[in-house]
Design a protein around this motif. Structure first.
Motif, PDB file in Angstrom:
ATOM      1  N   SER B 112       0.818  -1.203   0.000  1.00  0.00           N
ATOM      2  CA  SER B 112       0.000   0.000   0.000  1.00  0.00           C
ATOM      3  C   SER B 112       0.854   1.256   0.000  1.00  0.00           C
ATOM      4  O   SER B 112       0.570   2.236  -0.689  1.00  0.00           O
ATOM      5  CB  SER B 112      -0.924   0.017   1.216  1.00  0.00           C
ATOM      6  OG  SER B 112      -1.814  -1.052   1.144  1.00  0.00           O
ATOM      7  N   ARG B 113       1.931   1.210   0.792  1.00  0.00           N
ATOM      8  CA  ARG B 113       2.810   2.389   0.854  1.00  0.00           C
ATOM      9  C   ARG B 113       3.448   2.645  -0.514  1.00  0.00           C
ATOM     10  O   ARG B 113       3.542   3.774  -0.974  1.00  0.00           O
ATOM     11  CB  ARG B 113       3.895   2.143   1.918  1.00  0.00           C
ATOM     12  CG  ARG B 113       4.687   3.346   2.301  1.00  0.00           C
ATOM     13  CD  ARG B 113       3.899   4.229   3.250  1.00  0.00           C
ATOM     14  NE  ARG B 113       4.058   5.620   2.875  1.00  0.00           N
ATOM     15  CZ  ARG B 113       3.505   6.631   3.532  1.00  0.00           C
ATOM     16  NH1 ARG B 113       2.737   6.421   4.569  1.00  0.00           N
ATOM     17  NH2 ARG B 113       3.694   7.857   3.137  1.00  0.00           N
ATOM     18  N   ALA B 114       3.894   1.564  -1.158  1.00  0.00           N
ATOM     19  CA  ALA B 114       4.523   1.719  -2.477  1.00  0.00           C
ATOM     20  C   ALA B 114       3.533   2.308  -3.474  1.00  0.00           C
ATOM     21  O   ALA B 114       3.858   3.212  -4.247  1.00  0.00           O
ATOM     22  CB  ALA B 114       5.031   0.365  -2.968  1.00  0.00           C
ATOM     23  N   MET B 115       2.288   1.818  -3.430  1.00  0.00           N
ATOM     24  CA  MET B 115       1.280   2.313  -4.372  1.00  0.00           C
ATOM     25  C   MET B 115       0.919   3.768  -4.060  1.00  0.00           C
ATOM     26  O   MET B 115       0.708   4.565  -4.959  1.00  0.00           O
ATOM     27  CB  MET B 115       0.025   1.437  -4.288  1.00  0.00           C
ATOM     28  CG  MET B 115       0.237   0.063  -4.856  1.00  0.00           C
ATOM     29  SD  MET B 115       0.592   0.143  -6.627  1.00  0.00           S
ATOM     30  CE  MET B 115       1.574  -1.300  -6.846  1.00  0.00           C
ATOM     31  N   ASP B 116       0.842   4.097  -2.757  1.00  0.00           N
ATOM     32  CA  ASP B 116       0.580   5.488  -2.378  1.00  0.00           C
ATOM     33  C   ASP B 116       1.649   6.411  -2.934  1.00  0.00           C
ATOM     34  O   ASP B 116       1.376   7.532  -3.347  1.00  0.00           O
ATOM     35  CB  ASP B 116       0.536   5.628  -0.853  1.00  0.00           C
ATOM     36  CG  ASP B 116      -0.843   5.350  -0.320  1.00  0.00           C
ATOM     37  OD1 ASP B 116      -1.764   5.201  -1.150  1.00  0.00           O
ATOM     38  OD2 ASP B 116      -1.009   5.268   0.907  1.00  0.00           O
ATOM     39  N   THR B 117       2.887   5.918  -2.904  1.00  0.00           N
ATOM     40  CA  THR B 117       3.982   6.728  -3.431  1.00  0.00           C
ATOM     41  C   THR B 117       3.805   6.959  -4.925  1.00  0.00           C
ATOM     42  O   THR B 117       3.897   8.086  -5.412  1.00  0.00           O
ATOM     43  CB  THR B 117       5.330   6.028  -3.186  1.00  0.00           C
ATOM     44  OG1 THR B 117       5.422   5.725  -1.802  1.00  0.00           O
ATOM     45  CG2 THR B 117       6.481   6.894  -3.617  1.00  0.00           C
ATOM     46  N   LEU B 118       3.524   5.848  -5.644  1.00  0.00           N
ATOM     47  CA  LEU B 118       3.403   5.973  -7.100  1.00  0.00           C
ATOM     48  C   LEU B 118       2.228   6.859  -7.487  1.00  0.00           C
ATOM     49  O   LEU B 118       2.286   7.601  -8.464  1.00  0.00           O
ATOM     50  CB  LEU B 118       3.237   4.591  -7.737  1.00  0.00           C
ATOM     51  CG  LEU B 118       4.515   3.776  -7.840  1.00  0.00           C
ATOM     52  CD1 LEU B 118       4.209   2.444  -8.504  1.00  0.00           C
ATOM     53  CD2 LEU B 118       5.572   4.525  -8.626  1.00  0.00           C
ATOM     54  N   ILE B 119       1.144   6.793  -6.682  1.00  0.00           N
ATOM     55  CA  ILE B 119      -0.045   7.561  -7.034  1.00  0.00           C
ATOM     56  C   ILE B 119       0.186   9.049  -6.769  1.00  0.00           C
ATOM     57  O   ILE B 119      -0.522   9.901  -7.310  1.00  0.00           O
ATOM     58  CB  ILE B 119      -1.280   7.024  -6.271  1.00  0.00           C
ATOM     59  CG1 ILE B 119      -2.489   7.011  -7.204  1.00  0.00           C
ATOM     60  CG2 ILE B 119      -1.589   7.854  -5.051  1.00  0.00           C
ATOM     61  CD1 ILE B 119      -3.675   6.297  -6.653  1.00  0.00           C
ATOM     62  N   SER B 120       1.192   9.374  -5.962  1.00  0.00           N
ATOM     63  CA  SER B 120       1.489  10.790  -5.702  1.00  0.00           C
ATOM     64  C   SER B 120       2.298  11.418  -6.826  1.00  0.00           C
ATOM     65  O   SER B 120       2.606  12.593  -6.766  1.00  0.00           O
ATOM     66  CB  SER B 120       2.273  10.955  -4.406  1.00  0.00           C
ATOM     67  OG  SER B 120       1.699  10.211  -3.410  1.00  0.00           O
ATOM     68  N   ILE B 121       2.698  10.608  -7.800  1.00  0.00           N
ATOM     69  CA  ILE B 121       3.373  11.179  -8.968  1.00  0.00           C
ATOM     70  C   ILE B 121       2.309  11.311 -10.051  1.00  0.00           C
ATOM     71  O   ILE B 121       1.771  10.304 -10.483  1.00  0.00           O
ATOM     72  CB  ILE B 121       4.505  10.265  -9.461  1.00  0.00           C
ATOM     73  CG1 ILE B 121       5.420   9.911  -8.297  1.00  0.00           C
ATOM     74  CG2 ILE B 121       5.291  10.941 -10.566  1.00  0.00           C
ATOM     75  CD1 ILE B 121       6.538   8.984  -8.665  1.00  0.00           C
ATOM     76  N   PRO B 122       1.971  12.550 -10.464  1.00  0.00           N
ATOM     77  CA  PRO B 122       0.950  12.700 -11.498  1.00  0.00           C
ATOM     78  C   PRO B 122       1.271  11.809 -12.698  1.00  0.00           C
ATOM     79  O   PRO B 122       2.430  11.682 -13.085  1.00  0.00           O
ATOM     80  CB  PRO B 122       1.035  14.175 -11.860  1.00  0.00           C
ATOM     81  CG  PRO B 122       1.580  14.841 -10.650  1.00  0.00           C
ATOM     82  CD  PRO B 122       2.506  13.839 -10.027  1.00  0.00           C
ATOM     83  N   SER B 123       0.222  11.163 -13.278  1.00  0.00           N
ATOM     84  CA  SER B 123       0.473  10.091 -14.237  1.00  0.00           C
ATOM     85  C   SER B 123       1.288  10.561 -15.443  1.00  0.00           C
ATOM     86  O   SER B 123       2.162   9.845 -15.917  1.00  0.00           O
ATOM     87  CB  SER B 123      -0.854   9.486 -14.688  1.00  0.00           C
ATOM     88  OG  SER B 123      -1.719  10.503 -15.129  1.00  0.00           O
TER      89      SER B 123
END
Lengths: 324, 273
Positions: B112-123
């Motif tokens: 979840s933490r890894a995905m939260d990180t990736l989602i904080s980078i605008p696509s």
């Protein structure tokens, strides 16, 4: 009284926790970006010297640029540089990255700010109107329009805008010129098309989420109570409902405004707007990694900052969120 | 499948039109090469940027090639890369979500933490950095687009799976001693397939927009291949003449994405007002 007191006392730790969480996420994001940039086949020293360089020259430059050190050391050095505002040297322009960005950042902020000034009230009006007139043709029309606008490619909006306003009507220039000497009205005129394009792109999502938030509240008993007391619908919406959905609405605004960053990439490129997003596209084309990393970090920080602000507003607007 | 067809038959006109547009593109993307009236790379017109005519339905492009034929070929890349990337993103995201939900504890925390990180980078930013680092051959573009939208799918799938995993029948399956994989496949997944399909459609829209945006910037599909976004880019000089060569591919993307979006919205099972 004591309840209010404990409410206040528990606010600061929550704020601190959210700020801390955002900072941690930003740190992780910086690791991801640094790691991806490190995937680059070949390295910057080889690229800077070209094919004809001898291995010794490349090795010397690698040493000079610090590329011969292990990745964690390079990451630490890069990060501490970024924190101190020194993002390194641009490989292509040969200038400090900070100086290049300082020239572009105000333009992008201005574009985003002016778009927000136009888009936010428009979205509020659309969302509130649709929510009040639920189920009528106005609601359906706004729903259909916003569903379509969400899925429009930015370059279609921009090219159609250029075709209508600068080719056919010749009202507005198709290239955005921004300079320090230009007067406000000139700047506004030349930025009108980029602002309009961006507004079309971001307004739909904001309007949809505003409608959803308000429509959700309109079913609550307190709205019925206020209506039965004889308050007019507009008064109920503005005085009772709107304050209650401040959190979700601000969240929608923040999400959409953060989308401005991504949307700006295409729009800035089409109009030749000298902003940060078109700078980043140039950095990708020329594979200027230090510049690219710095731009990406700025966009990610802006996103996290917007989310943090939205979170804070939600926390302040809704005491129940502070309960745990 | 039968249900979705019967759903469509009773649907309002707008839904059927949207479904028609989407179906139209899927058919064209498959049948394009057989339908195309001219070879894709041939210079068939003396004029550049000519208008609509009987011989060249959508005019000619900046080199005098037939826009309609190029559109048909371009649609293949847009549609299939989009579908492929959306499917890949949904598979990865959902698998990770099921794994995280059913494992719980540290595994869930880390994923979840890894995905939260990736989602904080605008696509778009993430895609740009990835393109800069890896390049943009067709398989790489597929992977990049997929990776960009894994976190979004993960977030939705995890929320769905979390709700389901708390229910009694999952607890019963656990008590029976079924393995995690079997629980994920037989108990949880079938119950979240509908919202996941809607999400898949949404990811498809996002991927098509991202991909054609990248191609428009010259960072996506590279010559000699051309998707719809590349067609807009290569004909950008025809904008001042209002040439169909630039408007047609841009409109084609819009029809595809807007149609898909309207269709997903219409097929949503009774939205909560």
């Amino acid at each position: 009284m004591s309840g209010a007191k404990t409410g206040k006392a528990s606010l600061w730790p929550m704020v601190a926790r959210r700020v801390g969480s955002a900072a941690l996420t930003l740190l992780l994001v910086s690791m991801v970006i640094f790691a991806i940039a490190g995937l680059l086949p070949g390295d910057a020293a080889q690229e800077a010297l070209g094919q004809s360089a001898t291995p010794e020259q490349v090795a010397a430059l690698r040493h000079e640029m610090g590329l011969d050190q292990p990745a964690p050391v390079r990451y630490a050095r890069w990060l501490s540089g970024m924190v101190q505002g020194d993002a390194g040297q641009s490989l292509v322009a040969g200038m400090p990255v900070g100086a290049i960005i300082a020239e572009r950042l105000p333009n992008t902020l201005m574009l985003a700010g002016m778009t927000a000034v136009l888009a936010v009230p428009l979205a509020l009006i659309m969302g509130i109107t649709a929510a009040i007139r639920r189920g009528t043709w106005i609601d359906r029309a706004i729903n259909l329009a916003s569903l379509s606008m969400v899925a429009l490619p930015e370059f279609l909006v921009a090219t159609v805008g250029v075709l209508i306003f600068s080719v056919k009507l010749m009202w507005l220039p198709s290239i955005a010129m921004v300079s320090a000497e230009a007067s406000w009205s000139d700047t506004l005129r030349s930025c009108a098309l980029p602002i309009l394009s961006l507004t079309v792109v971001v307004v739909a999502q904001m309007a949809r989420m505003t409608r959803a938030a308000i429509a959700d509240q309109l079913d609550r008993p307190y709205v019925e109570m206020a209506r039965l007391k004889g308050a007019s619908l507009s008064r109920v919406v503005l005085g009772h409902v709107l304050p209650n959905c401040l959190g979700p609405i601000v969240n929608a605004m923040a999400l959409s405004l953060s989308y401005l960053m991504g949307g700006a990439i295409i729009v800035e490129t089409i109009f030749n707007f000298p902003g940060l997003a078109s700078l980043m596209v140039n950095a990708v084309t020329s594979r200027d990694m230090p510049l690219l990393q710095a731009c990406a970090m700025i966009f990610c920080s802006a996103y996290l900052l917007l989310m943090l602000v939205a979170d804070m507003v939600a926390l302040l607007a809704n005491p129940r969120l502070r309960a745990q | 499948m039968k249900r979705s067809i019967s759903l469509l038959a009773g649907a309002p006109l707008a839904t059927r039109i949207a479904a028609g547009f989407v179906g139209f593109w899927l058919v064209l993307a498959v049948a394009g090469p057989w339908v195309a009236p001219h070879p894709v790379g041939a210079f068939v017109d003396q004029d550049v940027f000519s208008g609509l005519s009987a011989r060249f339905w959508l005019g000619s492009d900046y080199l005098g090639r037939d826009v309609f034929s190029r559109l048909l070929y371009g649609a293949r890349y847009t549609v299939f890369l989009g579908l492929g990337a959306a499917l890949l993103a949904a598979c990865c995201g959902t698998t990770l979500a099921l794994w995280a939900t059913l494992s719980g504890g540290m595994v869930d925390e880390i994923i979840s933490r890894a995905m939260d990180t990736l989602i904080s980078i605008p696509s778009k930013i993430l895609a740009l950095v990835l393109v800069a680092a890896c390049g943009s051959s067709l398989p790489l573009l597929l992977l990049i687009c997929a990776l960009t939208y894994v976190p979004g799918n993960f977030r939705i799938a995890r929320a769905l799976a979390m709700n389901l995993a708390a229910l009694d029948f999952v607890a019963a399956a656990r008590a029976r001693g079924e393995r995690k994989f079997a629980i994920a496949l037989h108990e949880v997944l079938p119950n979240m397939i509908h919202p996941l399909l809607a999400d898949l459609g949404l990811r498809f829209v996002f991927v098509v927009l991202l991909l054609s945006g990248l191609s428009f910037l010259g960072l996506g599909v590279q010559p000699p291949y051309a998707d719809l976004g590349s067609l807009v880019r290569e004909n950008i000089s025809g904008l001042t003449e209002g040439a169909p060569a630039i408007l047609a591919p841009a409109l084609a993307i819009a029809v595809l994405t807007v149609g898909t979006n309207l269709l997903i919205d219409a097929l949503k099972p009774e939205d909560k007002r």
